[in-house]
Design a protein around this motif. Structure first.
Motif, PDB file in Angstrom:
ATOM      1  N   THR A   1       0.792  -1.234  -0.189  1.00 43.37           N
ATOM      2  CA  THR A   1      -0.086   0.183   0.129  1.00 43.37           C
ATOM      3  C   THR A   1       0.883   1.242   0.166  1.00 43.37           C
ATOM      4  OG1 THR A   1      -0.193   0.331   2.579  1.00 43.37           O
ATOM      5  CG2 THR A   1      -1.567  -1.333   1.571  1.00 43.37           C
TER       6      THR A   1
ATOM      7  N   GLU B   1      -9.599  -6.629   6.263  1.00 44.09           N
ATOM      8  CA  GLU B   1      -9.758  -5.280   5.757  1.00 44.09           C
ATOM      9  C   GLU B   1      -8.932  -4.254   6.810  1.00 44.09           C
ATOM     10  OE1 GLU B   1     -10.247  -4.091   2.448  1.00 44.09           O
ATOM     11  OE2 GLU B   1      -9.915  -6.297   2.146  1.00 44.09           O
ATOM     12  N   TRP B   2      -9.302  -4.548   8.079  1.00 43.39           N
ATOM     13  CA  TRP B   2      -8.963  -3.829   9.159  1.00 43.39           C
ATOM     14  C   TRP B   2      -7.184  -3.870   9.197  1.00 43.39           C
ATOM     15  CZ3 TRP B   2      -6.157  -4.144  13.595  1.00 43.39           C
ATOM     16  CH2 TRP B   2      -5.892  -3.026  14.512  1.00 43.39           C
TER      17      TRP B   2
ATOM     18  N   THR C   1       1.657   2.823   2.559  1.00 39.83           N
ATOM     19  CA  THR C   1       2.175   3.072   3.846  1.00 39.83           C
ATOM     20  C   THR C   1       2.960   1.937   4.068  1.00 39.83           C
ATOM     21  OG1 THR C   1      -0.012   2.436   5.018  1.00 39.83           O
ATOM     22  CG2 THR C   1       0.660   4.934   4.725  1.00 39.83           C
TER      23      THR C   1
ATOM     24  N   LYS D   1     -12.565   6.114  10.192  1.00 39.23           N
ATOM     25  CA  LYS D   1     -12.260   6.858   9.022  1.00 39.23           C
ATOM     26  C   LYS D   1     -12.659   8.341   9.198  1.00 39.23           C
ATOM     27  CE  LYS D   1     -11.338   3.005   6.536  1.00 39.23           C
ATOM     28  NZ  LYS D   1     -10.209   2.732   6.173  1.00 39.23           N
TER      29      LYS D   1
ATOM     30  N   LYS E   1      -5.313  -4.579   6.767  1.00 39.66           N
ATOM     31  CA  LYS E   1      -4.466  -3.921   5.474  1.00 39.66           C
ATOM     32  C   LYS E   1      -4.627  -2.612   6.038  1.00 39.66           C
ATOM     33  CE  LYS E   1      -6.185  -6.904   1.861  1.00 39.66           C
ATOM     34  NZ  LYS E   1      -6.977  -7.143   0.675  1.00 39.66           N
ATOM     35  N   ASP E   2      -5.606  -2.040   6.707  1.00 42.40           N
ATOM     36  CA  ASP E   2      -5.708  -0.434   6.721  1.00 42.40           C
ATOM     37  C   ASP E   2      -4.766  -0.210   7.860  1.00 42.40           C
ATOM     38  OD1 ASP E   2      -7.742  -0.146   4.850  1.00 42.40           O
ATOM     39  OD2 ASP E   2      -9.189  -0.264   6.096  1.00 42.40           O
ATOM     40  N   ASN E   3      -4.331  -0.907   8.801  1.00 43.52           N
ATOM     41  CA  ASN E   3      -4.041  -0.456  10.034  1.00 43.52           C
ATOM     42  C   ASN E   3      -2.555  -1.076  10.483  1.00 43.52           C
ATOM     43  OD1 ASN E   3      -6.130   1.443  11.469  1.00 43.52           O
ATOM     44  ND2 ASN E   3      -7.296  -0.390  10.592  1.00 43.52           N
TER      45      ASN E   3
END
Length: 303
Positions: free
Chosen positions: A64, A127-128, A66, A151, A130-132
Motif C-alpha cells: 500500500t 480489511e482492518w 504506507t 475513518k 490492511k488499513d492499520n
C-alpha cells in the motif's frame, strides 16, 4: 435452528473467501473434512451438527502507500457459536515484535466486537489489518491520531454544486417481508434511482442517482421496521452544473454503474432459501466496477 443458521453463515463466508482468494498461496483451508461436514449439515444430508471446526489461513502481501512488501498470515478458527462470538483470529507477521502483535490483536478484537457484533467478520478483520498494520510497524507518533478502524471525514472548501450524484450502499440484517421488497422496487423507480436489492440474510440495497433522491429513498426506507439497517458506505460526486438542464441529466447518467433497478437473487440456498451465494454477489458487483465495495459490507460501521 440456531445451529443451522450459524452453520449457514460459516459456509457462506468460507465460500465467499474462497472466491475472493482463489490462489493456493492466498487461502488455505487446513481441514477440508470440517468444511465438507458443514456443507452436509447445511444441505440437510445429515442432522448431526458437526463437531469439527473449520480452520483457514489467509496469506497477504501488503503493498500500500504506507506498507511495502510486508507478509501477513491471518489464521482463523471458527467456533460453534460464531458469529454470535468472535472467531479465534491470530495475525502472524515477521516484521512485528511480540508486543506489537499483542497490541494489534487487542485493537483488532476491540474493533470487531464493536463493528461486527452478530455478523460474520473474517473479511472485516482482513480489511482492518490492511488499513492499520502500518500503525504497528512504525512509530505511532508519526501516524494519524485517528483511532484504528475509524475513518476521518473529508472536508472540502470548494463551493457546493447545485446537484450531487450519490450512491448509497445499505446493509440490513435481513430482507424477507414481501411488502418491504415491493416498496424498495417502487420507491427506487418513482425517484429515478438505479441499483439493486438483494433479499435474504443479509439484505443489501444499492441506490444511485441525484443526491436529493437518494436521501428521500433512505428517509422512507429507514423508518420501516427493521432488526438492523444502516448505510455501510456512500459515494458522493460533485456534478458540474451546466446551463442546460438536459446536460445535468447526461452527467448523472454517465456516473451510474447500474441500468435501472432490480431485485437480484444469487442461487438462494439454506432450508428456508434465505441465504444467497455471496461469491456470485461479488462477481455481480465486480462486473459493474463495484467489487471493492463488497469488502466494505464486512468492515464499516453504520450510518
Amino acid at each position: 435452528m440456531a445451529h443451522l443458521e450459524q452453520a449457514e453463515s460459516h459456509l457462506a463466508e468460507i465460500e465467499l473467501l474462497s472466491s475472493m482468494y482463489p490462489g493456493e498461496d492466498e487461502l488455505v483451508i487446513t481441514d477440508q473434512l470440517a468444511v465438507a461436514e458443514l456443507r452436509e449439515y447445511v444441505e440437510g444430508t445429515t442432522d448431526t451438527y458437526p463437531l469439527s471446526r473449520p480452520h483457514i489461513l489467509i496469506k497477504q502481501k501488503m503493498d500500500t502507500d504506507t506498507v511495502k512488501g510486508v507478509n501477513v498470515t491471518i489464521s482463523c478458527t471458527y467456533s460453534s457459536d460464531y458469529p454470535n462470538v468472535l472467531p479465534e483470529i491470530a495475525v502472524r507477521c515477521p516484521d512485528l515484535s511480540r508486543s506489537q502483535q499483542a497490541q494489534l490483536h487487542s485493537d483488532m478484537n476491540t474493533y470487531l466486537s464493536e463493528s461486527c457484533h452478530g455478523d460474520v467478520c473474517v473479511l472485516s478483520a482482513v480489511e482492518w489489518i490492511k488499513d492499520n498494520v502500518h500503525l504497528y510497524l512504525t512509530d505511532k507518533s508519526t501516524s494519524s491520531t485517528a483511532a484504528p478502524g475509524k475513518k476521518e471525514s473529508r472536508s472540502t472548501s470548494s463551493p457546493q454544486p447545485k446537484e450531487q450524484f450519490s450512491r448509497l450502499w445499505i446493509y440490513s440484517h435481513h430482507i424477507y417481508n414481501k411488502r418491504k421488497r415491493k416498496n424498495i422496487l417502487e420507491w427506487s423507480k418513482e425517484l429515478g434511482l438505479s441499483g439493486f436489492s438483494m433479499p435474504g440474510k443479509p439484505g443489501i440495497i444499492c441506490v444511485e442517482g441525484p443526491q436529493s433522491a437518494c436521501e428521500d429513498f433512505w428517509a422512507r426506507v429507514k423508518v420501516l421496521t427493521w432488526k438492523k439497517i444502516i448505510i455501510r458506505h456512500r459515494e458522493d460526486v460533485a456534478v458540474d452544473s451546466p446551463s442546460a438542464e438536459a446536460g445535468t441529466v447526461d452527467n448523472m447518467d454517465s456516473l451510474r454503474r447500474f441500468t435501472g433497478f432490480e431485485e437480484a437473487m444469487f442461487d438462494p440456498h439454506g432450508n428456508r432459501g434465505n441465504h444467497m451465494n455471496l461469491g456470485q454477489l461479488y462477481q455481480y458487483l465486480n462486473e459493474r466496477g463495484c467489487g471493492d465495495v463488497f469488502q466494505l459490507y464486512f468492515g464499516i460501521e453504520g450510518r
